[in-house]
Write a protein that holds these residues in place. Structure first.
Motif, mmCIF file in Angstrom:
data_model
loop_
_atom_site.group_PDB
_atom_site.id
_atom_site.type_symbol
_atom_site.label_atom_id
_atom_site.label_comp_id
_atom_site.label_asym_id
_atom_site.label_seq_id
_atom_site.Cartn_x
_atom_site.Cartn_y
_atom_site.Cartn_z
ATOM 1 N N PRO A 237 0.907 -1.115 0.135
ATOM 2 C CA PRO A 237 -0.182 -0.049 0.207
ATOM 3 C C PRO A 237 0.699 1.425 -0.162
ATOM 4 C CG PRO A 237 -0.015 -1.059 2.024
ATOM 5 C CD PRO A 237 0.587 -1.824 1.351
ATOM 6 N N ASP A 238 0.559 2.140 -0.904
ATOM 7 C CA ASP A 238 1.314 3.483 -1.111
ATOM 8 C C ASP A 238 1.129 4.353 0.190
ATOM 9 O OD1 ASP A 238 2.296 2.802 -3.305
ATOM 10 O OD2 ASP A 238 0.788 3.596 -4.572
ATOM 11 N N SER A 239 -0.012 4.222 1.038
ATOM 12 C CA SER A 239 -0.412 5.064 2.136
ATOM 13 C C SER A 239 0.447 4.986 3.195
ATOM 14 C CB SER A 239 -2.063 4.733 2.347
ATOM 15 O OG SER A 239 -2.211 3.591 2.573
ATOM 16 N N GLN A 240 1.235 4.066 3.308
ATOM 17 C CA GLN A 240 2.087 3.969 4.346
ATOM 18 C C GLN A 240 2.938 5.222 4.646
ATOM 19 O OE1 GLN A 240 3.796 -0.388 4.817
ATOM 20 N NE2 GLN A 240 3.633 -0.270 2.786
ATOM 21 N N PRO A 241 3.518 5.495 5.618
ATOM 22 C CA PRO A 241 4.655 6.449 5.932
ATOM 23 C C PRO A 241 5.907 5.815 5.044
ATOM 24 C CG PRO A 241 3.777 5.856 7.991
ATOM 25 C CD PRO A 241 3.131 4.880 7.138
ATOM 26 N N ALA A 242 6.396 7.017 4.440
ATOM 27 C CA ALA A 242 7.524 6.728 3.293
ATOM 28 C C ALA A 242 8.728 5.435 3.787
ATOM 29 C CB ALA A 242 8.380 7.938 3.064
ATOM 30 N N PRO A 243 9.289 5.663 5.276
ATOM 31 C CA PRO A 243 10.401 4.721 5.570
ATOM 32 C C PRO A 243 9.512 3.339 5.485
ATOM 33 C CG PRO A 243 10.296 6.331 6.999
ATOM 34 C CD PRO A 243 8.999 6.686 6.099
ATOM 35 N N GLN A 244 8.478 2.957 5.964
ATOM 36 C CA GLN A 244 7.732 1.890 5.904
ATOM 37 C C GLN A 244 7.605 1.289 4.449
ATOM 38 O OE1 GLN A 244 7.078 3.972 7.954
ATOM 39 N NE2 GLN A 244 6.607 3.139 10.040
ATOM 40 N N LEU A 245 6.948 2.272 3.523
ATOM 41 C CA LEU A 245 6.774 2.006 2.262
ATOM 42 C C LEU A 245 8.042 1.365 1.506
ATOM 43 C CD1 LEU A 245 4.936 2.099 -0.339
ATOM 44 C CD2 LEU A 245 5.637 4.315 -0.805
ATOM 45 N N ALA A 246 9.098 2.100 1.702
ATOM 46 C CA ALA A 246 10.390 1.601 1.264
ATOM 47 C C ALA A 246 10.743 0.233 1.421
ATOM 48 C CB ALA A 246 11.347 2.740 1.209
ATOM 49 N N GLU A 247 10.876 0.314 2.819
ATOM 50 C CA GLU A 247 11.131 -1.020 3.563
ATOM 51 C C GLU A 247 10.479 -2.293 3.012
ATOM 52 O OE1 GLU A 247 11.726 -2.897 7.977
ATOM 53 O OE2 GLU A 247 11.043 -0.721 7.869
ATOM 54 N N ASN A 248 9.183 -2.140 2.988
ATOM 55 C CA ASN A 248 8.237 -3.276 2.618
ATOM 56 C C ASN A 248 8.494 -3.649 1.187
ATOM 57 O OD1 ASN A 248 7.079 -3.603 5.028
ATOM 58 N ND2 ASN A 248 5.481 -2.201 4.911
ATOM 59 N N LEU A 249 8.646 -2.386 0.134
ATOM 60 C CA LEU A 249 8.909 -2.753 -1.238
ATOM 61 C C LEU A 249 10.214 -3.343 -1.472
ATOM 62 C CD1 LEU A 249 7.929 0.870 -2.607
ATOM 63 C CD2 LEU A 249 6.733 -1.453 -2.959
ATOM 64 N N VAL A 250 10.924 -3.107 -0.547
ATOM 65 C CA VAL A 250 12.528 -3.768 -0.857
ATOM 66 C C VAL A 250 12.367 -5.183 -0.148
ATOM 67 C CG1 VAL A 250 14.832 -3.789 0.164
ATOM 68 C CG2 VAL A 250 13.767 -1.738 -0.619
ATOM 69 N N ARG A 251 11.864 -5.527 1.015
ATOM 70 C CA ARG A 251 11.589 -6.900 1.460
ATOM 71 C C ARG A 251 10.887 -7.642 0.589
ATOM 72 N NH1 ARG A 251 7.421 -8.791 3.429
ATOM 73 N NH2 ARG A 251 6.433 -6.931 3.721
ATOM 74 N N LYS A 252 9.933 -7.161 0.025
ATOM 75 C CA LYS A 252 8.996 -8.153 -1.098
ATOM 76 C C LYS A 252 9.935 -8.203 -2.320
ATOM 77 C CE LYS A 252 4.295 -8.808 -2.456
ATOM 78 N NZ LYS A 252 2.972 -8.017 -2.283
ATOM 79 N N ALA A 253 10.679 -7.280 -2.546
ATOM 80 C CA ALA A 253 11.248 -7.511 -3.955
ATOM 81 C C ALA A 253 12.570 -8.331 -3.659
ATOM 82 C CB ALA A 253 11.974 -6.050 -4.180
ATOM 83 N N ARG A 254 13.109 -8.479 -2.478
ATOM 84 C CA ARG A 254 14.285 -9.458 -2.081
ATOM 85 C C ARG A 254 13.864 -10.630 -2.133
ATOM 86 N NH1 ARG A 254 18.860 -6.456 -1.391
ATOM 87 N NH2 ARG A 254 18.835 -4.343 -0.289
ATOM 88 N N LYS A 255 13.007 -11.128 -1.310
ATOM 89 C CA LYS A 255 11.923 -12.211 -1.471
ATOM 90 C C LYS A 255 11.651 -13.034 -2.707
ATOM 91 C CE LYS A 255 8.522 -14.312 1.645
ATOM 92 N NZ LYS A 255 7.360 -14.175 2.233
#
Length: 300
Positions: A237-255
């Motif tokens: 979800p894009d509505s997350q605070p920016a740090p959590q958004l980036a962290e979740n995008l990276v985590r999912k991409a790495r996985k």
């Protein structure tokens, strides 16, 4: 002779009573003060005569000294009437038996949440004007308050905060039910039940797994099959605070095995964001302390 106090719950459909309850109903003179008791039509259909009388404990106890009497308590429990019965039989005893005609099932109080939210939506001016959009800040705030209760190990507050989150789920559902293309809370519940059953084949379909890691792998595989051609990062979800958004995008991409070169610049920006976040959090802590000090001084 016996006075039977028959208690039922409004959270179970009327007429669905225990066998002991039906036995007592057929053996005794049946009285109640609730002319609109939801059980009455079903009892009458079963051939049971019910007398609607004033909620006066003294004549009811007197009648029970002559023959078996069953008092069908009102849905609210008839607390004052039952208390008065107890007072009367202390000095002049008569056998009193409490029989539960129906019991709440686990989760039954969720029906009360649905009923209360429906009434608020109809009768409360503030609740009536809310939309999905206006409710979002409250859902986010209640979610963070729940996270705080967990982080602090405050299990008393956790119960309350989970209730607030549940209220938001019920609120959004009642708002959605008003649209022609909407849904109800039953649809919400049915959807999550179907998803949980589908994604836990080791529990519901006899699939053998060797541990939690395999459970996660199966979940991801089933989820990927369900989502079809949805973009890899489509569920973040894009509505997350920016740090959590980036962290979740990276985590999912790495996985998912995204190549390392696509993560260029993340570490640098993440460190900078953490620094900004830390500075702002420090300011917030100091600000909170200043406001608390002002509040204490204002109280004199």
């Amino acid at each position: 002779m016996t006075l039977v106090l028959l208690a039922t719950t409004h959270r179970v459909a009327p007429g669905l009573l225990t066998w002991p309850a039906w036995q007592r109903l057929r053996e005794a003179r049946v009285l109640t003060a609730a002319a609109d008791h939801p059980q009455l039509p079903y009892l009458r259909d079963a051939g049971i005569e019910i007398e609607v009388v004033p909620p006066d404990a003294r004549p009811v106890v007197a009648a029970a000294r002559e023959a078996d009497v069953l008092w069908l308590t009102a849905p609210d429990g008839d607390a004052e009437f039952v208390e008065r019965i107890g007072e009367l039989v202390v000095d002049d005893p008569v056998d009193v038996e409490i029989v539960h005609g129906s019991y709440d099932l686990p989760g039954a109080r969720l029906l009360d949440v649905v009923a209360v939210m429906a009434k608020l939506r109809t009768d409360c001016p503030w609740d009536r004007k809310q939309t999905h959009e206006t409710l979002i800040p409250y859902l986010i705030e209640e979610t963070y308050e729940t996270a705080d209760a967990v982080a602090q190990g405050d299990h008393v507050s956790l119960q309350e905060e989970l209730g607030d989150v549940l209220m938001q789920v019920a609120f959004h559902s009642v708002v959605a039910s008003e649209r022609e293309d909407g849904f109800t809370i039953d649809d919400v519940a049915a959807g999550i039940v179907e998803k949980l059953v589908r994604r836990h084949p080791h529990v519901f379909a006899g699939l053998d797994v060797e541990g939690a890691d395999e459970v996660v792998a199966n979940w991801d595989a089933i989820k990927k099959a369900e989502k079809g051609d949805r973009p890899l990062l489509g569920g973040v979800p894009d509505s997350q605070p920016a740090p959590q958004l980036a962290e979740n995008l990276v985590r999912k991409a790495r996985k998912a095995g995204v190549p390392d070169e696509l993560f260029e610049g993340y570490e640098e920006r993440a460190d900078k964001a953490k620094s900004v976040d830390t500075d702002l959090r420090d300011w917030s802590d100091r600000f909170r302390a200043r406001v608390q000090a002002w509040e204490r001084s204002s109280r004199g």
